[in-house]
Motif scaffolding. Sequence first.
Motif, PDB file in Angstrom:
ATOM      1  N   LEU A  98       0.911  -1.099   0.061  1.00 35.90           N
ATOM      2  CA  LEU A  98       0.035   0.114   0.133  1.00 35.90           C
ATOM      3  C   LEU A  98       0.803   1.242   0.069  1.00 35.90           C
ATOM      4  O   LEU A  98       0.713   2.343  -0.733  1.00 35.90           O
ATOM      5  N   SER A  99       1.903   1.317   0.769  1.00 36.34           N
ATOM      6  CA  SER A  99       2.823   2.342   0.880  1.00 36.34           C
ATOM      7  C   SER A  99       3.675   2.704  -0.420  1.00 36.34           C
ATOM      8  O   SER A  99       3.510   3.987  -0.836  1.00 36.34           O
ATOM      9  N   ILE A 100       3.881   1.667  -1.207  1.00 35.84           N
ATOM     10  CA  ILE A 100       4.631   1.837  -2.209  1.00 35.84           C
ATOM     11  C   ILE A 100       3.816   2.431  -3.410  1.00 35.84           C
ATOM     12  O   ILE A 100       4.113   3.307  -3.965  1.00 35.84           O
ATOM     13  N   LEU A 101       2.429   1.970  -3.412  1.00 35.69           N
ATOM     14  CA  LEU A 101       1.600   2.388  -4.507  1.00 35.69           C
ATOM     15  C   LEU A 101       1.260   3.726  -4.147  1.00 35.69           C
ATOM     16  O   LEU A 101       1.209   4.728  -5.106  1.00 35.69           O
ATOM     17  N   VAL A 111       5.259   4.207 -12.762  1.00 35.09           N
ATOM     18  CA  VAL A 111       5.192   2.625 -13.148  1.00 35.09           C
ATOM     19  C   VAL A 111       6.844   2.280 -13.197  1.00 35.09           C
ATOM     20  O   VAL A 111       7.088   1.006 -12.672  1.00 35.09           O
ATOM     21  N   GLU A 112       7.594   2.974 -13.638  1.00 32.24           N
ATOM     22  CA  GLU A 112       9.033   2.718 -13.314  1.00 32.24           C
ATOM     23  C   GLU A 112       9.502   2.298 -12.076  1.00 32.24           C
ATOM     24  O   GLU A 112      10.466   1.521 -11.755  1.00 32.24           O
ATOM     25  N   MET A 117      11.036  -1.641  -7.550  1.00 37.83           N
ATOM     26  CA  MET A 117      10.732  -2.170  -6.279  1.00 37.83           C
ATOM     27  C   MET A 117      10.526  -3.514  -6.461  1.00 37.83           C
ATOM     28  O   MET A 117      10.418  -4.165  -5.343  1.00 37.83           O
ATOM     29  N   ALA A 118      10.435  -3.980  -7.615  1.00 43.30           N
ATOM     30  CA  ALA A 118       9.808  -5.643  -7.770  1.00 43.30           C
ATOM     31  C   ALA A 118      11.031  -6.387  -7.014  1.00 43.30           C
ATOM     32  O   ALA A 118      10.290  -7.451  -6.297  1.00 43.30           O
ATOM     33  N   VAL A 121      10.204  -6.091  -3.319  1.00 43.07           N
ATOM     34  CA  VAL A 121       8.835  -6.778  -2.977  1.00 43.07           C
ATOM     35  C   VAL A 121       8.853  -8.325  -3.071  1.00 43.07           C
ATOM     36  O   VAL A 121       8.531  -9.011  -2.152  1.00 43.07           O
ATOM     37  N   THR A 122       9.737  -8.829  -4.065  1.00 40.19           N
ATOM     38  CA  THR A 122       9.944 -10.228  -3.907  1.00 40.19           C
ATOM     39  C   THR A 122      10.576 -10.943  -2.889  1.00 40.19           C
ATOM     40  O   THR A 122      10.418 -11.855  -2.311  1.00 40.19           O
ATOM     41  N   LEU A 123      11.770 -10.150  -2.557  1.00 42.32           N
ATOM     42  CA  LEU A 123      12.529 -10.607  -1.410  1.00 42.32           C
ATOM     43  C   LEU A 123      11.490 -10.429  -0.165  1.00 42.32           C
ATOM     44  O   LEU A 123      11.675 -11.507   0.698  1.00 42.32           O
TER      45      LEU A 123
END
Length: 147
Positions: A98-101, A111-112, A117-118, A121-123
């Motif tokens: 939520l914070s990232i968005l 979007v970049e 952050m992908a 977020v995956t970690l």
Amino acid sequence: MSERVSISVCQRRLFWLWAILGLLVAGVVLMQTSPAGAYHLHASDVWDWFLAAVTPTFSLLLASVIAQARSSEPDSTVDRFYYRLAFGSSAAYLVLLLSILMIYAQSSSPVEELRSMAKFVTLLYGIVAASLGVFFVSKQAADTPTP
């Protein structure tokens, strides 16, 4: 000696955490991918990012709650510490999404920024998955003595 709690209660709590916070994040994604939103030009990319971040775990928890409800076996227990670890890491992960968005919606290239952050977020998703795995593995039949 660790304290044990009902797995069905814990699974339902985890399910509702993911449902409520997941719907909150989905609502933000919906608003921000609308024509007036920060991500409107890349709505498909943002929905792909969000669904990949939430759907697998939400589906697992939904299936586990349904399977537990349909089980004719007595309720099992799980270690309270592992439940709290799974709950806390899940809550932190969903709040982070939520914070990232919200933060990157203000960026000149939102979007970049989401894509950048992908890996992070995956970690974190891996940590959540590990804590949920430990939670499920700590399951014992209710009548099994605790070592």
